[in-house]
Scaffold this motif. Structure first.
Motif, PDB file in Angstrom:
ATOM      1  N   TYR A  96       0.832  -1.209   0.000  1.00  7.86           N
ATOM      2  CA  TYR A  96       0.000   0.000   0.000  1.00  7.86           C
ATOM      3  C   TYR A  96       0.864   1.255   0.000  1.00  7.86           C
ATOM      4  N   GLY A  97       1.980   1.249   0.743  1.00  6.07           N
ATOM      5  CA  GLY A  97       2.868   2.407   0.730  1.00  6.07           C
ATOM      6  C   GLY A  97       3.431   2.689  -0.650  1.00  6.07           C
ATOM      7  N   VAL A  98       3.857   1.630  -1.349  1.00  3.04           N
ATOM      8  CA  VAL A  98       4.373   1.817  -2.710  1.00  3.04           C
ATOM      9  C   VAL A  98       3.269   2.331  -3.637  1.00  3.04           C
ATOM     10  N   PHE A  99       2.076   1.752  -3.501  1.00  6.71           N
ATOM     11  CA  PHE A  99       0.956   2.204  -4.339  1.00  6.71           C
ATOM     12  C   PHE A  99       0.612   3.658  -4.046  1.00  6.71           C
ATOM     13  N   TYR A 100       0.662   4.059  -2.778  1.00  8.14           N
ATOM     14  CA  TYR A 100       0.339   5.444  -2.412  1.00  8.14           C
ATOM     15  C   TYR A 100       1.349   6.411  -3.025  1.00  8.14           C
ATOM     16  N   LEU A 101       2.632   6.074  -2.960  1.00  8.85           N
ATOM     17  CA  LEU A 101       3.648   6.968  -3.517  1.00  8.85           C
ATOM     18  C   LEU A 101       3.546   7.077  -5.038  1.00  8.85           C
ATOM     19  N   LYS A 102       3.138   5.996  -5.672  1.00  5.57           N
ATOM     20  CA  LYS A 102       3.018   6.019  -7.128  1.00  5.57           C
ATOM     21  C   LYS A 102       1.711   6.651  -7.596  1.00  5.57           C
ATOM     22  N   PHE A 103       0.668   6.514  -6.807  1.00  2.00           N
ATOM     23  CA  PHE A 103      -0.657   6.948  -7.259  1.00  2.00           C
ATOM     24  C   PHE A 103      -0.961   8.388  -6.867  1.00  2.00           C
ATOM     25  N   ILE A 104      -0.519   8.809  -5.685  1.00  2.05           N
ATOM     26  CA  ILE A 104      -0.818  10.150  -5.205  1.00  2.05           C
ATOM     27  C   ILE A 104       0.298  11.091  -5.637  1.00  2.05           C
ATOM     28  N   PRO A 105       0.013  12.145  -6.389  1.00  7.02           N
ATOM     29  CA  PRO A 105       1.066  13.077  -6.808  1.00  7.02           C
ATOM     30  C   PRO A 105       1.435  14.031  -5.673  1.00  7.02           C
ATOM     31  N   THR A 106       2.481  14.786  -5.900  1.00 12.16           N
ATOM     32  CA  THR A 106       2.877  15.826  -4.949  1.00 12.16           C
ATOM     33  C   THR A 106       1.828  16.934  -4.973  1.00 12.16           C
ATOM     34  N   VAL A 107       1.196  17.154  -3.815  1.00 15.38           N
ATOM     35  CA  VAL A 107       0.071  18.095  -3.779  1.00 15.38           C
ATOM     36  C   VAL A 107       0.563  19.526  -3.936  1.00 15.38           C
ATOM     37  N   GLY A 108       1.560  19.919  -3.154  1.00 18.27           N
ATOM     38  CA  GLY A 108       2.088  21.281  -3.226  1.00 18.27           C
ATOM     39  C   GLY A 108       3.527  21.280  -3.704  1.00 18.27           C
ATOM     40  N   LEU A 109       3.726  21.617  -4.967  1.00 16.36           N
ATOM     41  CA  LEU A 109       5.061  21.653  -5.565  1.00 16.36           C
ATOM     42  C   LEU A 109       5.472  23.102  -5.794  1.00 16.36           C
ATOM     43  N   GLN A 110       6.563  23.509  -5.186  1.00 11.20           N
ATOM     44  CA  GLN A 110       7.043  24.891  -5.302  1.00 11.20           C
ATOM     45  C   GLN A 110       8.420  24.919  -5.939  1.00 11.20           C
ATOM     46  N   ARG A 111       8.625  25.963  -6.743  1.00  7.97           N
ATOM     47  CA  ARG A 111       9.933  26.224  -7.340  1.00  7.97           C
ATOM     48  C   ARG A 111      10.233  27.718  -7.186  1.00  7.97           C
ATOM     49  N   GLU A 112      11.377  27.977  -6.583  1.00  5.15           N
ATOM     50  CA  GLU A 112      11.792  29.374  -6.447  1.00  5.15           C
ATOM     51  C   GLU A 112      12.500  29.829  -7.713  1.00  5.15           C
ATOM     52  N   VAL A 113      12.113  30.992  -8.178  1.00  2.29           N
ATOM     53  CA  VAL A 113      12.672  31.542  -9.413  1.00  2.29           C
ATOM     54  C   VAL A 113      13.650  32.652  -9.042  1.00  2.29           C
ATOM     55  N   HIS A 114      14.886  32.492  -9.473  1.00  2.00           N
ATOM     56  CA  HIS A 114      15.912  33.512  -9.231  1.00  2.00           C
ATOM     57  C   HIS A 114      15.900  34.494 -10.416  1.00  2.00           C
ATOM     58  N   LEU A 115      15.340  35.649 -10.160  1.00  2.00           N
ATOM     59  CA  LEU A 115      15.162  36.636 -11.221  1.00  2.00           C
ATOM     60  C   LEU A 115      16.502  37.260 -11.631  1.00  2.00           C
ATOM     61  N   GLN A 116      16.584  37.527 -12.914  1.00  2.00           N
ATOM     62  CA  GLN A 116      17.766  38.163 -13.480  1.00  2.00           C
ATOM     63  C   GLN A 116      17.405  39.618 -13.838  1.00  2.00           C
ATOM     64  N   PHE A 117      18.193  40.557 -13.283  1.00  2.00           N
ATOM     65  CA  PHE A 117      17.960  41.986 -13.537  1.00  2.00           C
ATOM     66  C   PHE A 117      19.065  42.512 -14.456  1.00  2.00           C
ATOM     67  N   GLY A 118      18.720  43.460 -15.287  1.00  2.00           N
ATOM     68  CA  GLY A 118      19.659  44.048 -16.237  1.00  2.00           C
ATOM     69  C   GLY A 118      18.886  44.817 -17.277  1.00  2.00           C
ATOM     70  N   ASN A 119      19.267  44.595 -18.497  1.00  2.00           N
ATOM     71  CA  ASN A 119      18.524  45.226 -19.590  1.00  2.00           C
ATOM     72  C   ASN A 119      17.207  44.475 -19.796  1.00  2.00           C
ATOM     73  N   GLY A 120      16.157  45.203 -19.855  1.00  2.00           N
ATOM     74  CA  GLY A 120      14.850  44.584 -20.070  1.00  2.00           C
ATOM     75  C   GLY A 120      14.160  44.258 -18.756  1.00  2.00           C
ATOM     76  N   ASN A 121      13.105  43.464 -18.867  1.00  2.00           N
ATOM     77  CA  ASN A 121      12.317  43.087 -17.702  1.00  2.00           C
ATOM     78  C   ASN A 121      13.011  41.987 -16.889  1.00  2.00           C
ATOM     79  N   PRO A 122      12.747  41.911 -15.583  1.00  2.72           N
ATOM     80  CA  PRO A 122      13.307  40.819 -14.788  1.00  2.72           C
ATOM     81  C   PRO A 122      12.698  39.477 -15.209  1.00  2.72           C
ATOM     82  N   TRP A 123      13.532  38.437 -15.299  1.00  3.57           N
ATOM     83  CA  TRP A 123      13.065  37.122 -15.691  1.00  3.57           C
ATOM     84  C   TRP A 123      13.902  36.067 -14.958  1.00  3.57           C
ATOM     85  N   GLY A 124      13.383  34.854 -14.933  1.00  2.00           N
ATOM     86  CA  GLY A 124      14.077  33.760 -14.273  1.00  2.00           C
ATOM     87  C   GLY A 124      13.513  32.418 -14.715  1.00  2.00           C
ATOM     88  N   THR A 125      14.270  31.364 -14.480  1.00  2.00           N
ATOM     89  CA  THR A 125      13.882  30.005 -14.881  1.00  2.00           C
ATOM     90  C   THR A 125      13.943  29.069 -13.678  1.00  2.00           C
TER      91      THR A 125
END
Length: 346
Positions: A64-93
């Motif tokens: 059941y533990g293996v099935f739970y890890l495979k079947f239930i996705p990550t509910v809250g997935l966060q990614r921090e974006v490191h913005l790049q400043f310079g010419n133009g608008n700030p952007w990040g990946t």
């Protein structure tokens, strides 16, 4: 007189011994049943059953533990974006591994922490541009044919307006927190970017990277920028995620029951196969015994009839019966002597 007393004592001793033996047999009868072959077989089968049941309980929980890890996705997935400043608008990946799954609705939002500086307040409305890609290139400044976007969204954002009087009163109330460093003069903006975003099956349809760009007419100051994917669970996934312990007990018990049923059926089948005996191995000794039984019965019946006839004769003619009995005994003795003489002559 002494012989009669000895006989009475001996009979009394025999009766007591017989009574004691009968009592001991009655007391030991249950214990003999506990150590019989059938009881030992039951103990062994019970021990094997309990061991198999305990082992299957552990296997069910792990499954059941293996099935739970495979079947239930990550509910809250966060990614921090490191913005790049310079010419133009700030952007990040930012990049993903394999946390996102196909055919699962997601709500995507961008969280910004902005200081309440005069330039940020004067900016007014600004735009957030979020793009998801199926590849992980080194630079996502300008999307090209190699990194075709999977999904793209542009949403507006603005700092909360506060009049000068309200702003001064708020700062005065929070002045002690500002002094000791428990609070900062910033505002957190959470901007919904995509609702119920669902990816098709296939590795190429799952995002591997993202690009966030903040578009404004004036330069902005930004503390942090995060992109969050919130899975919107439905059906069985919601039930398993919302009621974790209950789901663990129910599904593990179901898996254990199916496993025990399969193991029991297999054990019964093997026992039936091993317990069957081929027809050519059946012994014919009982038939011989059955054939010999009539002769034994006939001889026993003849001896009983002979004894009854002799006893009836003795009852009617006691004297003649005694003489007859003595005559028979003497005749038998003479016959024995004749046989002995013949054997010695030979």
């Amino acid at each position: 007189m002494a012989d009669s007393d000895f006989t009475d004592d001996e009979s009394e001793y025999d009766s007591r011994l017989t009574f004691s033996i009968s009592i001991m047999e009655r007391v030991l009868a249950p214990f003999r049943a506990l150590v019989s072959k059938s009881a030992l077989r039951i103990y062994l089968n019970t021990l094997l059953f309990m061991g198999a049941a305990s082992l299957l309980i552990g296997i069910s929980a792990i499954a059941y533990g293996v099935f739970y890890l495979k079947f239930i996705p990550t509910v809250g997935l966060q990614r921090e974006v490191h913005l790049q400043f310079g010419n133009g608008n700030p952007w990040g990946t930012a990049h993903f591994d394999s946390e996102l799954v196909a055919l699962q609705p997601y709500d995507v939002s961008v969280t910004l922490e902005l200081p309440r500086t005069p330039s940020n307040i004067d900016t007014g409305n600004f735009m957030l541009d979020l793009t998801l890609f199926s590849s992980r290139p080194a630079s996502l400044v300008l999307p090209g044919p190699a990194n075709t976007p999977i999904s793209q969204a542009r949403r507006p954002a603005i700092l909360t307006y506060a009049s000068p009087m309200v702003d001064v009163a708020r700062r005065a109330a929070r002045m002690p927190l500002y002094v000791v460093g428990l609070h900062r003069e910033l505002e957190k903006l959470e901007v919904p970017m995509m609702e119920q975003l669902e990816f098709a099956k296939g590795a190429r349809n799952l995002p591997q990277s993202l690009r966030l760009e903040i578009q404004s007419d004036l330069k902005m100051q930004i503390y942090t920028a995060r992109v969050e994917f919130r899975a919107r669970l439905t059906g069985l996934r919601w039930l398993m995620y919302r009621w974790k312990i209950t789901s663990l007990v129910v599904f593990s018990s179901l898996f254990w029951f199916v496993s025990m049923l399969s193991a029991s059926l297999t054990w019964l089948a093997l026992t039936w196969v091993w317990g069957t005996t081929p027809n050519n191995e059946i012994k014919e000794e009982p038939l011989d015994l059955a054939k010999d039984e009539p002769d034994d019965r006939i001889s026993s019946e003849e001896s009983v009839k002979k004894e009854e006839s002799e006893s009836s004769l003795l009852h009617i003619y006691p004297a003649e019966g005694e003489a007859m009995g003595s005559g028979l005994e003497s005749a038998k003795a003479r016959g024995v002597q004749k046989r002995r003489s013949h054997t010695q002559a030979d």
